[in-house]
Design an enzyme around this catalytic site. Structure first.
Site, PDB file in Angstrom:
ATOM      1  N   ARG A  99       4.979   6.662  13.301  1.00  0.00           N
ATOM      2  CA  ARG A  99       4.979   7.271  11.967  1.00  0.00           C
ATOM      3  C   ARG A  99       4.425   8.686  12.016  1.00  0.00           C
ATOM      4  NH1 ARG A  99       1.034   4.654   7.834  1.00  0.00           N
ATOM      5  NH2 ARG A  99      -0.220   6.540   8.117  1.00  0.00           N
ATOM      6  N   HIS A 120       0.824  -1.196   0.000  1.00  0.00           N
ATOM      7  CA  HIS A 120       0.000   0.000   0.000  1.00  0.00           C
ATOM      8  C   HIS A 120       0.864   1.255   0.000  1.00  0.00           C
ATOM      9  CE1 HIS A 120       1.069  -0.506   4.218  1.00  0.00           C
ATOM     10  NE2 HIS A 120       0.774   0.775   4.414  1.00  0.00           N
ATOM     11  N   HIS A 128       4.728   0.229  -0.143  1.00  0.00           N
ATOM     12  CA  HIS A 128       5.550  -0.541   0.789  1.00  0.00           C
ATOM     13  C   HIS A 128       4.727  -1.619   1.471  1.00  0.00           C
ATOM     14  CE1 HIS A 128       3.778   2.698   3.216  1.00  0.00           C
ATOM     15  NE2 HIS A 128       3.854   1.862   4.261  1.00  0.00           N
ATOM     16  N   ASP A 174       0.435   4.882   1.950  1.00  0.00           N
ATOM     17  CA  ASP A 174      -0.349   5.291   3.109  1.00  0.00           C
ATOM     18  C   ASP A 174      -1.506   6.212   2.733  1.00  0.00           C
ATOM     19  OD1 ASP A 174       1.256   3.896   4.998  1.00  0.00           O
ATOM     20  OD2 ASP A 174       2.760   5.477   4.862  1.00  0.00           O
TER      21      ASP A 174
END
Length: 464
Positions: free
Chosen positions: A412, A248, A397, A250
């Site tokens: 994150r 995906h 990723h 983000d």
């Protein structure tokens, strides 16, 4: 003399059997049973039921349920399986299902995932200026401060050694943004910056995103932090979905999806738990010119609905209602001017304006190339205090979940980028031609780009 016989036949359909009424003449009973059985079998096959046994159509036998005709399967088992299929909502990511209540002296307990019941307004469009536009193309300030700048593959991934991210000057931050835009992802080790310093760095690159469903730290005031956490409680379930589904970019469903994103690992297993990134630049460059032009004219729907449904199915709050947005399949990076394929298995649902079969085939091809072609990928092994900074506009990723029951914990920070811009819109806005990254790389190396091969191609054997 031929005798006339009147026969009456009727059918009553039920899920597992066919009932027939006997003929009016007893002498024709056996013949009519065979005729009715054959007709019923044909009709059943047309209705898609291939498991009916002819002997079960005999009117003098008790029809068996389908489950009983298969050894080892009970009606209860079938009912349970159906109930599970009908009610189970698959969360597309391995995520903790609730606040953890056992910390056992864990050093980073305040940063474990917490799911406060909040209600946030829909996101509004924000002005974003990419810091890479102000960078020195040679990146002299950044490279001169580093002990070593090491490219990990030809197309994606760079590791910088000897820089403390807390000490970066504005010029070095601008050059870092440009390097990330060009290389897709940049890695640092042994970084001591805390979460507040990580947030400050993230805000330099753009306004920060607040995730609608995933966990945030327990420490108040950190709603802009996305917690990545897995431990022995959260055992991966391989029956839920394939690892292929985890690739995906983000929150690509947002109107302004993320740009220069950072992830710091604070607890990691000794081995396992790596993350892979794959380059949308490289995928675009690998395609034939005709297919490139075709994709440049297409858009696709990105959706947050399944992620919100997964959260609700686990009893977790959804802090902002899910959205869907349409983005170009080929977007242009505002700093590099390079074209990148912008689809991902996690959130891209369909291509707009084409038949479903065509949409499914194209998306499946692109997803497979992103996830399976090693030429487009880089893999990074985390250590505590490792940081990756990647550009969500040009890479996708996926983590590897091979470390259970060990703990993997990361934080994150996710700045918003601009609205994705198609090739036509970029060229209209800037007056510049959008570029193929591989062609530009060859030009810098003094290599003449190869011409399309129109001759017959000889098949080469595999010699490794």
């Amino acid at each position: 003399m031929t005798k006339s016989v009147a026969v009456t036949v009727s059918f009553e359909w039920s899920p597992y059997n066919v009932k027939c009424c006997r003929g009016t003449l007893k002498s024709y009973r056996r013949m009519m049973i065979n005729v009715i059985s054959c007709l019923a079998l044909i009709l059943l096959r047309k209705k898609g039921n291939h498991r009916m046994n002819i002997r079960n159509l005999r009117p003098d036998r008790n029809p068996l349920p389908l489950a009983q005709s298969s050894p080892g399967i009970s009606p209860r088992t079938v009912a349970e399986l159906k109930a599970q299929v009908n009610t189970e909502v698959v969360d597309p990511f391995y995520s903790p299902g609730a606040d953890s209540t056992t910390d056992d002296g864990y050093k980073y307990a305040d940063y474990k995932p917490h799911f406060p019941v909040l209600s946030w307004d829909p996101l509004v469009e924000q002005e974003v200026t990419d810091r890479g536009l102000s960078a020195d193309p040679e990146k002299k300030a950044l490279s001169s401060a580093a002990q070593k700048v090491k490219h990990l593959t030809p197309v994606i991934g760079t590791e910088i050694i000897g820089i403390d991210l807390r000490q970066l000057t504005p010029a070095q931050k601008d050059e870092l943004a440009l390097l990330v835009a060009e290389r897709g992802v940049v890695f640092f080790r042994d970084q001591e910056l805390n979460i507040h310093e990580q947030l400050e760095l993230g805000r330099y690159f753009g306004p920060l995103h607040k995730h609608a469903t995933t966990g945030v730290p327990r420490e108040p005031g950190l709603e802009e932090v996305h917690v990545v956490y897995n431990d022995a409680v959260n055992r991966p379930n391989p029956a839920a979905f394939a690892k292929f589904d985890l690739w995906h970019s983000d929150v690509s469903y947002e109107k302004q999806p993320p740009s220069t994103t950072s992830l710091k690992v604070i607890t990691s297993p000794e081995y396992g738990g790596d993350t892979l990134w794959t380059s949308g630049y490289a995928l675009y460059s690998s395609l034939s010119p005709g297919f490139q032009r075709y994709l440049e004219g297409l858009t696709a729907l990105h959706s947050a609905v399944s992620q919100a449904d997964g959260a609700r199915a686990r009893g977790l709050p959804v802090r902002r209602e899910p959205v869907e947005n349409v983005h170009p399949i080929v977007r242009v990076h505002p700093v590099t001017g390079w074209k990148s394929v912008y689809v991902n298995k996690g959130f891209t649902r369909r291509i707009i304006g084409v038949p479903k079969a065509e949409s499914d085939a194209i998306l499946q091809f692109l997803w497979c190339q992103l996830s399976e072609n090693p030429d487009f990928q880089v893999r990074f092994h985390w250590e505590p205090n490792s940081i990756a900074i990647w550009d969500n506009r040009v890479v996708t990723h996926s983590a590897t979940f091979d470390f259970w029951p060990q703990t993997r914990h990361a934080l994150r920070v996710t700045p918003h980028g601009e609205k994705p811009e198609s090739v036509a819109d970029y060229e209209r806005r800037t007056g510049k031609a959008a570029k193929d990254y591989q062609t530009e790389l060859w030009k810098k190396q003094g290599i003449e780009p190869p011409q399309p091969d129109t001759a017959d191609v000889k098949v080469r054997g595999y010699n490794d």
